[in-house]
Design an enzyme around this catalytic site. Structure first.
Site, PDB file in Angstrom:
ATOM      1  N   HIS A 103       0.949  -0.927   0.077  1.00 17.67           N
ATOM      2  CA  HIS A 103      -0.376  -0.272  -0.650  1.00 17.67           C
ATOM      3  C   HIS A 103       0.295   0.904  -0.107  1.00 17.67           C
ATOM      4  O   HIS A 103       1.273   1.955   1.282  1.00 17.67           O
ATOM      5  CB  HIS A 103      -0.915   0.169   1.174  1.00 17.67           C
ATOM      6  CG  HIS A 103      -1.911   0.656   0.636  1.00 17.67           C
ATOM      7  ND1 HIS A 103      -3.226   0.985   1.548  1.00 17.67           N
ATOM      8  CD2 HIS A 103      -1.461   2.418   0.756  1.00 17.67           C
ATOM      9  CE1 HIS A 103      -3.673   1.798   1.732  1.00 17.67           C
ATOM     10  NE2 HIS A 103      -3.342   3.161   0.906  1.00 17.67           N
ATOM     11  N   GLU A 142      -2.176  -1.683  -2.922  1.00 18.17           N
ATOM     12  CA  GLU A 142      -4.009  -1.200  -2.872  1.00 18.17           C
ATOM     13  C   GLU A 142      -3.709   0.093  -2.460  1.00 18.17           C
ATOM     14  O   GLU A 142      -2.079   1.068  -2.361  1.00 18.17           O
ATOM     15  CB  GLU A 142      -4.019  -1.616  -1.351  1.00 18.17           C
ATOM     16  CG  GLU A 142      -4.228  -3.022  -0.355  1.00 18.17           C
ATOM     17  CD  GLU A 142      -4.655  -3.185   0.817  1.00 18.17           C
ATOM     18  OE1 GLU A 142      -5.320  -4.182   0.815  1.00 18.17           O
ATOM     19  OE2 GLU A 142      -3.727  -2.174   1.391  1.00 18.17           O
ATOM     20  N   HIS A 147      -7.897  -5.533   7.383  1.00 17.92           N
ATOM     21  CA  HIS A 147      -8.075  -5.108   8.990  1.00 17.92           C
ATOM     22  C   HIS A 147      -7.927  -4.870   9.513  1.00 17.92           C
ATOM     23  O   HIS A 147      -9.196  -5.136  10.772  1.00 17.92           O
ATOM     24  CB  HIS A 147      -8.770  -3.616   8.466  1.00 17.92           C
ATOM     25  CG  HIS A 147      -7.880  -2.053   9.200  1.00 17.92           C
ATOM     26  ND1 HIS A 147      -7.159  -0.948   8.093  1.00 17.92           N
ATOM     27  CD2 HIS A 147      -7.578  -1.788  10.786  1.00 17.92           C
ATOM     28  CE1 HIS A 147      -6.659  -0.022   8.693  1.00 17.92           C
ATOM     29  NE2 HIS A 147      -6.981   0.136  10.137  1.00 17.92           N
TER      30      HIS A 147
END
Length: 237
Positions: A43, A70, A190
């Site tokens: 990410h 991401e 997450h």
């Protein structure tokens, strides 16, 4: 089985904190694949405080499993993804100063933007996913963008799990049913951890993939610490 994609942002954070190339991000990614993970997630953020854009290009050259990138689809991110052509791109509505992801997309308000981005990535053969809260309305909006999958934002589940696993999983199970009925693949991520992942996996039978980084690296520090300390002691005898 549900696939595990390991987010290696924390490895890059550790490297960047000292400078140099220790730990070697590419070697760690290759080891993670060899240890059995089904994919690697990164990410990158605009300030490159952990994963650098150059890392993404380097990783593409050596990875053998699925590569998931991401991020917020700004111009630089979009250009990078189109050039690298990973297995999957996951669109996340990060603010520039976000420490970590803290909300899913409002797929109603941002529907046209998401439709445009999804179409752009899919034209290059890249599987697409949209990061969303477990809200049926947002999932319905995601389906209208043409995305292949959604990624359920699981912070709320992780926070509630220790108090009431049944209540924690309920909105996610309902959201997954909506997504599945609309033909969407289901990912999640997450704050999933060794403590709560099995229950989540059992409660979401349609789950295709989880992306886990922070907890997995923290757990590895503890679960691997005794072994490393004893290796040092052995060498000092």
């Amino acid at each position: 089985m549900t696939k595990l994609s390991v987010n290696i942002n924390k490895i890059a954070t550790l490297r960047n904190a000292r400078g140099g190339n220790v730990p070697n991000l590419l070697n760690v990614a290759a080891d993670i694949e060899d240890f059995g993970a089904h994919g690697i997630t990164v990410h990158p953020r605009p300030d490159e405080r952990h994963i650098r854009y150059a890392d993404v290009y380097d990783l593409k050259k050596i990875l053998k499993t699925e590569f998931n990138i991401e991020g917020n689809p700004n111009d630089a991110f979009t250009t990078m993804v189109l050039e690298v052509q990973p297995t999957q791109v996951t669109l996340v509505p990060d603010a520039v100063d976000a420490i970590t992801s803290n909300a899913g997309w409002d797929t109603v308000t941002h529907k046209e933007l998401l439709k445009e981005m999804i179409s752009t990535f899919k034209a290059k053969g890249i599987r697409t996913s949209i990061f969303v809260d477990p809200d049926p309305k947002m999932i319905e909006g995601a389906a209208e963008t043409g995305t292949d999958r959604i990624e359920l934002y699981t912070e709320q589940y992780a926070e509630m799990y220790s108090k009431s696993p049944e209540k924690a999983i309920q909105p996610y199970a309902e959201a997954a049913k909506v997504a599945y009925s609309l033909g969407l693949g289901i990912n999640a991520g997450h704050d999933l951890s060794l403590e709560n992942i099995a229950y989540f996996n059992q409660g979401i039978p349609q789950l295709l993939e989880v992306s886990i980084g922070h907890a997995l690296i923290c757990e590895s520090l503890y679960l691997g610490l005794e072994n490393v300390i004893n290796m040092y002691i052995h060498r000092l005898r």
